[in-house]
Motif scaffolding. Structure first.
Motif, PDB file in Angstrom:
ATOM      1  N   LEU B 286       0.821  -1.211   0.000  1.00 12.38           N
ATOM      2  CA  LEU B 286       0.000   0.000   0.000  1.00 12.38           C
ATOM      3  C   LEU B 286       0.849   1.251   0.000  1.00 12.38           C
ATOM      4  CD1 LEU B 286      -3.018  -0.523   2.372  1.00 12.38           C
ATOM      5  CD2 LEU B 286      -2.590  -1.301   0.057  1.00 12.38           C
ATOM      6  N   LEU B 287       2.004   1.167   0.660  1.00 11.14           N
ATOM      7  CA  LEU B 287       2.866   2.343   0.724  1.00 11.14           C
ATOM      8  C   LEU B 287       3.456   2.651  -0.649  1.00 11.14           C
ATOM      9  CD1 LEU B 287       4.579   1.712   4.155  1.00 11.14           C
ATOM     10  CD2 LEU B 287       2.931   3.492   3.595  1.00 11.14           C
ATOM     11  N   THR B 290       0.384   3.986  -2.839  1.00  8.99           N
ATOM     12  CA  THR B 290      -0.033   5.363  -2.575  1.00  8.99           C
ATOM     13  C   THR B 290       1.043   6.359  -3.027  1.00  8.99           C
ATOM     14  OG1 THR B 290       0.683   4.993  -0.287  1.00  8.99           O
ATOM     15  CG2 THR B 290      -1.670   4.973  -0.701  1.00  8.99           C
ATOM     16  N   ALA B 291       2.311   5.978  -2.876  1.00  5.42           N
ATOM     17  CA  ALA B 291       3.400   6.861  -3.339  1.00  5.42           C
ATOM     18  C   ALA B 291       3.279   7.079  -4.844  1.00  5.42           C
ATOM     19  CB  ALA B 291       4.760   6.264  -2.988  1.00  5.42           C
ATOM     20  N   PHE B 293       0.624   6.873  -6.668  1.00 10.07           N
ATOM     21  CA  PHE B 293      -0.538   7.745  -6.923  1.00 10.07           C
ATOM     22  C   PHE B 293      -0.134   9.206  -6.754  1.00 10.07           C
ATOM     23  CE2 PHE B 293      -4.187  10.010  -4.872  1.00 10.07           C
ATOM     24  CZ  PHE B 293      -4.911  10.214  -6.031  1.00 10.07           C
ATOM     25  N   GLY B 294       0.700   9.486  -5.760  1.00 14.67           N
ATOM     26  CA  GLY B 294       1.169  10.842  -5.501  1.00 14.67           C
ATOM     27  C   GLY B 294       2.365  11.242  -6.361  1.00 14.67           C
ATOM     28  N   ASP B 296       5.245  10.156  -6.336  1.00 14.24           N
ATOM     29  CA  ASP B 296       6.370  10.294  -5.430  1.00 14.24           C
ATOM     30  C   ASP B 296       7.319   9.103  -5.659  1.00 14.24           C
ATOM     31  OD1 ASP B 296       8.090  10.346  -3.296  1.00 14.24           O
ATOM     32  OD2 ASP B 296       6.549  10.146  -1.748  1.00 14.24           O
ATOM     33  N   ASN B 298       9.303   7.305  -4.254  1.00 12.04           N
ATOM     34  CA  ASN B 298       9.779   6.887  -2.936  1.00 12.04           C
ATOM     35  C   ASN B 298      10.263   5.438  -3.009  1.00 12.04           C
ATOM     36  OD1 ASN B 298      10.039   6.132  -0.220  1.00 12.04           O
ATOM     37  ND2 ASN B 298       8.440   7.550   0.416  1.00 12.04           N
ATOM     38  N   TRP B 299      11.473   5.251  -3.532  1.00 12.47           N
ATOM     39  CA  TRP B 299      12.008   3.900  -3.731  1.00 12.47           C
ATOM     40  C   TRP B 299      12.321   3.234  -2.388  1.00 12.47           C
ATOM     41  CZ3 TRP B 299      16.516   3.811  -1.334  1.00 12.47           C
ATOM     42  CH2 TRP B 299      17.198   5.022  -1.210  1.00 12.47           C
ATOM     43  N   ARG B 301      10.319   2.704  -0.098  1.00  9.34           N
ATOM     44  CA  ARG B 301       9.210   1.795   0.178  1.00  9.34           C
ATOM     45  C   ARG B 301       9.325   0.513  -0.648  1.00  9.34           C
ATOM     46  NH1 ARG B 301       4.138   6.086   0.515  1.00  9.34           N
ATOM     47  NH2 ARG B 301       4.937   7.209   2.333  1.00  9.34           N
ATOM     48  N   ARG B 343      10.260  11.973 -10.599  1.00  5.28           N
ATOM     49  CA  ARG B 343       8.941  12.562 -10.355  1.00  5.28           C
ATOM     50  C   ARG B 343       8.296  13.017 -11.669  1.00  5.28           C
ATOM     51  NH1 ARG B 343       5.422  14.923  -6.897  1.00  5.28           N
ATOM     52  NH2 ARG B 343       6.483  14.061  -5.087  1.00  5.28           N
ATOM     53  N   LEU B 372      -2.899   3.278  -5.735  1.00  2.56           N
ATOM     54  CA  LEU B 372      -4.046   3.322  -4.817  1.00  2.56           C
ATOM     55  C   LEU B 372      -4.448   4.773  -4.624  1.00  2.56           C
ATOM     56  CD1 LEU B 372      -5.942   1.813  -2.795  1.00  2.56           C
ATOM     57  CD2 LEU B 372      -4.279   2.352  -1.050  1.00  2.56           C
ATOM     58  N   SER B 373      -5.661   5.086  -5.033  1.00  3.04           N
ATOM     59  CA  SER B 373      -6.085   6.487  -5.054  1.00  3.04           C
ATOM     60  C   SER B 373      -7.252   6.726  -4.108  1.00  3.04           C
ATOM     61  CB  SER B 373      -6.522   6.849  -6.463  1.00  3.04           C
ATOM     62  OG  SER B 373      -7.760   6.218  -6.742  1.00  3.04           O
ATOM     63  N   TYR B 374      -7.625   7.992  -3.978  1.00  4.52           N
ATOM     64  CA  TYR B 374      -8.829   8.351  -3.217  1.00  4.52           C
ATOM     65  C   TYR B 374     -10.038   7.600  -3.749  1.00  4.52           C
ATOM     66  CZ  TYR B 374      -5.958  12.239  -1.669  1.00  4.52           C
ATOM     67  OH  TYR B 374      -4.956  12.985  -1.141  1.00  4.52           O
ATOM     68  N   TYR B 376     -10.286   4.645  -5.007  1.00  6.24           N
ATOM     69  CA  TYR B 376     -10.423   3.273  -4.517  1.00  6.24           C
ATOM     70  C   TYR B 376     -11.223   3.281  -3.212  1.00  6.24           C
ATOM     71  CZ  TYR B 376      -9.603  -1.291  -2.556  1.00  6.24           C
ATOM     72  OH  TYR B 376      -9.811  -2.528  -2.006  1.00  6.24           O
TER      73      TYR B 376
END
Lengths: 385, 385
Positions: B286-287, B290-291, B293-294, B296, B298-299, B301, B343, B372-374, B376
């Protein structure tokens, strides 16, 4: 055994303090005693975890230094050096070897720690070490990341006490999470005994707590015995379990974006192991979590989650919700007409029990979790930016 | 082997149609031939799954009837009766035994099926059976639930073709999901051969597709051979794999609320099995979701997800993103300065490859997923209301 008001400093000899500046935090605890730890099962362990695991081998510590904002994970040799440096920073002030220090970090992965900042703030934090209520709160706050409230617990067992502090919020899964918890007691036990009892307590508290199923690189639960009070092992284990369960529930309740604490209680499984597995599967299901956020008593998703838990289940299942009042949804496979009643219960409850009976045996188990909201997505979509 | 335009009716002898009225849908396929199926591993299997598993034992079918809006799951004896009734509704019109019919349902769990509605609509659907493009699209749309687009595929292998239709959207997880897929070919194989090849194809396509980690009570993938064309097993398996992977990716892309199709490709694992496990863990986090989706990168995670995948990993990992261009984030454990470049890549990409090399061996694996977005949360918090 009873819960009492207060923080970690209720254990005699504990002095602590902490500061928080924006996303960065630094906390220090002075505590002399036997110690044992339980650590993340993630193969990629953060530098402070590796250093602490090594330092705990001697079985006794003098202090704890923890920072928030940077996990010091995936930081290679420099990371190890920085974690050791954090130990030294506290050891110099306590006049002991850096091997007697526990170091912990939580925050973003893959960036080098700003040790300069820690070095520059350590003096003021150390000077403010205290044993009052304010000091324990200051430490609790210093280790928070996306937590919305500090997490403390205190339990009295006869003459002795057990106190604890924790941080959680995101990335909480069975087998721990970016979760730090420091637990103290004045009951006298060896490092070896503490370890055995801690493993048992963690297994039935933090390890059955699910926020999002991810397991962090930095998890750590520490138990320190500072005193000389005599308590039976059995009584101590019960108190320790209660303290850990209390902190685990606080962590679930404060799951990122959570609006509800969910307690799943499974009975009638073929074994306790199956019951715990079934409970965890329900608490982990995104479909269950989103339904609860929407106050939707969609027990069909609970059934589906049970079905793929790997446990022995058939359609003869009972499901009820409890939050003050109790609403039965399914009774031995029969679907009851309780949708609107259950919805009303969900709408007004901040803490919900999902009670499941599989009618297969005597196995009992439970899990703690929370619902999944828009805010979970928001918090995690925007973490590094 | 090449992909071609068109739907399931490209296979000779296939006639189909379907209607959708609000949340209810009904689709019918006429198809005479050998057949094999792969079904949900959920212990709680929906009535249509149980009936179809039984009916497929003879190895040949005459038709398929499927409804959307109600899963006919957790519906006890009445559910079984209703699933059989659906078979009869089609069997009567085709003039065959109800044992020659495949029945499938998708939708809400725990409510009795409105067979009256199906009965009243079956006539018009049956009259409209056709073998043109419109007919295949009408069927594809009739089985949609929260899907936002119909999912079809067609592959040419020499003289023969393989065509398929699927519905997915939520509840998609490794080991299948509320996912229905019907695949047809005019290549001639026995039911036994079809089964073996289908299992292999599903294992590397639908079973490595993760939307939310939940596994439904209703999943079904069916493969029907209607014709007499001769194709080697090897060529057919390759074509079938491609068709299934194509449908699986469409399902991932259309994951509830998804804004991005994610393809995780892991190389350098100790074994293929470990590589698939690692890929799945990343696609399930999930992390990570969600990253993405944003937007981001964020490797960290991704590293954390690798660390708790149970695979042999250490810090010597390489990670890159690819979407047209390729951006390397971590190279053999060294963190590269590519945050803003990554990004930008994320911001403009609807289909992203996450490339991971563990530098431990020659194992390769992959997984399909989505962010994973709002939406969902919105879709799943409000499903039954």
């Amino acid at each position: 055994m009873r819960f009492i008001e207060g923080g970690i400093t209720l254990v005699e000899g504990i002095r602590c303090s902490g500061i928080k500046e924006g996303k960065k935090g630094l906390g220090i605890i002075e505590c002399s005693g036997n110690a044992a730890g339980v650590f993340t099962k993630n193969r990629i362990k953060a530098a402070p975890v590796l250093v602490t695991m090594e330092n705990l081998k001697a079985g006794a510590i003098r202090g704890i230094i923890a920072n928030s904002g940077n996990a010091n994970a995936f930081t290679g040799e420099s990371g190890i050096k920085n974690a050791k440096r954090m130990c030294e920073i506290l050891a110099e002030r306590l006049g002991c070897s850096w091997r007697k220090i526990v170091v912990a970090s939580t925050g973003i992965i893959g960036e080098q720690l700003d040790v300069g900042w820690i070095e520059s703030r350590a003096g003021v934090v150390f000077e403010n070490l205290g044993s009052d209520r304010e000091s324990s709160l200051a430490f609790a706050k210093s280790i928070m990341t996306t937590d919305t409230f500090p997490k403390e617990v205190a339990v009295e067992i006869g003459d002795a006490v057990i106190t604890g502090v924790a941080k959680g919020a995101g990335m909480i899964a069975p087998n721990m999470a970016t979760m730090l918890s420091f637990i103290f007691t004045d009951a006298d036990f060896s490092g070896h005994d503490l370890k055995k009892m801690l493993i048992r307590a963690v297994d039935r508290s933090f390890n059955v707590t699910v926020v999002d199923g991810d397991t962090s690189t930095n998890d750590m639960v520490l138990l320190v015995s500072t005193g000389q009070k005599k308590v039976s092992r059995e009584k101590f284990q019960r108190g320790l379990n209660s303290a850990c369960i209390n902190l685990a529930k606080q962590i679930a309740k404060d799951g990122e974006g959570a609006t509800k604490l969910i307690e799943v209680i499974v009975e009638g499984a073929r074994s306790d192991k199956e019951a715990f597995k079934a409970a965890r599967n329900i608490a982990s299901s995104l479909l269950v979590k989103t339904a609860l956020f929407g106050n939707d008593p969609n027990w069909g998703r609970i059934i589906a989650a049970l079905g793929y838990s790997g446990c022995d289940v058939d359609e003869c299942i009972s499901i009820a919700f409890e939050a003050g009042a109790r609403v039965e949804l399914v009774k031995r496979g029969e679907i009851l007409d309780a949708h609107s009643e259950a919805r009303k219960l969900l709408e007004k409850s901040k803490e919900l029990k999902i009670l499941v009976n599989l009618h297969k045996g005597n196995g009992k188990g439970y899990a703690f979790g929370c619902d999944l909201s828009y805010d979970y997505v928001r918090i995690n979509a925007e973490y590094t930016t």
